[in-house]
Scaffold this motif. Sequence first.
Motif, PDB file in Angstrom:
ATOM      1  N   THR A  32       0.795  -1.227   0.000  1.00 42.53           N
ATOM      2  CA  THR A  32       0.000   0.000   0.000  1.00 42.53           C
ATOM      3  C   THR A  32       0.829   1.278   0.000  1.00 42.53           C
ATOM      4  O   THR A  32       0.326   2.324  -0.398  1.00 42.53           O
ATOM      5  CB  THR A  32      -0.954   0.034   1.217  1.00 42.53           C
ATOM      6  N   ASP A  33       2.064   1.212   0.433  1.00 44.45           N
ATOM      7  CA  ASP A  33       2.914   2.408   0.508  1.00 44.45           C
ATOM      8  C   ASP A  33       3.492   2.714  -0.880  1.00 44.45           C
ATOM      9  O   ASP A  33       4.340   1.975  -1.389  1.00 44.45           O
ATOM     10  CB  ASP A  33       4.038   2.178   1.520  1.00 44.45           C
ATOM     11  N   LYS A  34       3.021   3.786  -1.495  1.00 44.26           N
ATOM     12  CA  LYS A  34       3.431   4.126  -2.864  1.00 44.26           C
ATOM     13  C   LYS A  34       4.929   4.363  -2.985  1.00 44.26           C
ATOM     14  O   LYS A  34       5.537   4.007  -3.992  1.00 44.26           O
ATOM     15  CB  LYS A  34       2.644   5.338  -3.365  1.00 44.26           C
ATOM     16  N   ASN A  35       5.534   4.964  -1.972  1.00 42.94           N
ATOM     17  CA  ASN A  35       6.975   5.203  -2.020  1.00 42.94           C
ATOM     18  C   ASN A  35       7.755   3.893  -1.987  1.00 42.94           C
ATOM     19  O   ASN A  35       8.764   3.743  -2.674  1.00 42.94           O
ATOM     20  CB  ASN A  35       7.422   6.111  -0.873  1.00 42.94           C
ATOM     21  N   PHE A  36       7.281   2.942  -1.190  1.00 41.29           N
ATOM     22  CA  PHE A  36       7.961   1.647  -1.137  1.00 41.29           C
ATOM     23  C   PHE A  36       7.813   0.917  -2.459  1.00 41.29           C
ATOM     24  O   PHE A  36       8.785   0.406  -3.015  1.00 41.29           O
ATOM     25  CB  PHE A  36       7.417   0.784   0.010  1.00 41.29           C
ATOM     26  N   VAL A  37       6.608   0.879  -2.978  1.00 43.29           N
ATOM     27  CA  VAL A  37       6.357   0.202  -4.255  1.00 43.29           C
ATOM     28  C   VAL A  37       7.190   0.837  -5.371  1.00 43.29           C
ATOM     29  O   VAL A  37       7.672   0.148  -6.272  1.00 43.29           O
ATOM     30  CB  VAL A  37       4.849   0.206  -4.578  1.00 43.29           C
ATOM     31  N   ALA A  38       7.417   2.135  -5.306  1.00 43.79           N
ATOM     32  CA  ALA A  38       8.215   2.834  -6.323  1.00 43.79           C
ATOM     33  C   ALA A  38       9.670   2.369  -6.343  1.00 43.79           C
ATOM     34  O   ALA A  38      10.361   2.542  -7.354  1.00 43.79           O
ATOM     35  CB  ALA A  38       8.147   4.339  -6.096  1.00 43.79           C
ATOM     36  N   ASN A  39      10.143   1.755  -5.254  1.00 44.34           N
ATOM     37  CA  ASN A  39      11.495   1.193  -5.248  1.00 44.34           C
ATOM     38  C   ASN A  39      11.691   0.202  -6.386  1.00 44.34           C
ATOM     39  O   ASN A  39      12.812  -0.039  -6.821  1.00 44.34           O
ATOM     40  CB  ASN A  39      11.766   0.442  -3.931  1.00 44.34           C
ATOM     41  N   PHE A  40      10.590  -0.395  -6.841  1.00 48.37           N
ATOM     42  CA  PHE A  40      10.666  -1.485  -7.804  1.00 48.37           C
ATOM     43  C   PHE A  40      10.257  -1.072  -9.212  1.00 48.37           C
ATOM     44  O   PHE A  40       9.963  -1.906 -10.048  1.00 48.37           O
ATOM     45  CB  PHE A  40       9.830  -2.663  -7.286  1.00 48.37           C
ATOM     46  N   ASP A  41      10.257   0.221  -9.469  1.00 44.93           N
ATOM     47  CA  ASP A  41       9.983   0.712 -10.819  1.00 44.93           C
ATOM     48  C   ASP A  41      11.172   0.456 -11.743  1.00 44.93           C
ATOM     49  O   ASP A  41      10.996   0.238 -12.938  1.00 44.93           O
ATOM     50  CB  ASP A  41       9.649   2.203 -10.810  1.00 44.93           C
ATOM     51  N   ALA A  42      12.368   0.496 -11.204  1.00 48.07           N
ATOM     52  CA  ALA A  42      13.590   0.240 -11.984  1.00 48.07           C
ATOM     53  C   ALA A  42      14.731  -0.130 -11.034  1.00 48.07           C
ATOM     54  O   ALA A  42      15.777   0.508 -11.006  1.00 48.07           O
ATOM     55  CB  ALA A  42      13.962   1.456 -12.818  1.00 48.07           C
TER      56      ALA A  42
END
Length: 112
Positions: A32-42
Motif C-alpha cells: 500500500t505504501d506508494k513510495n515503497f512500491v516505487a522502489n521497484f519501478d527500476a
Amino acid sequence: MIYGYKPACECVTGIKVIKLAETPGLGDKIITDKNFVANFDALDVRLNSDATALANAVVLVKKGSKTNPWEVDAITGATISSNAVAKAINASAQQLLPQIQPYLEELEGAQP
C-alpha cells in the motif's frame, strides 16, 4: 511475491504480492505504501562482468537514505516486511538471472 524483470534495463520493474498475512496497517504497507512500491519501478539487478552474480546485492536501507539504484528504502514501522521483500528479490535474482542470461534472446522471441 512475484516481480517483473526487464532485460533491456537489467532491472526489476514491479512487484506483486500473491499472499499476505501481515498486520493490517503495518506489514501490509509493502503493497500500500506508494513510495515503497516505487522502489521497484527500476531496481538495478545488473549482473557482474562474468554474469555469475549481481553486480550489486539488492539491499534494504534506512528510509530516506537510498542513494543507489540497487537499494530499497525501508518502510518505517514495517522494517521486517520491507527487509523480507529486499532479501527475497536479492536471493532470487542472484540465483536465477545468471541462469537465464544465456537464453535471453531466445526467451524474448518466444510466443506465449
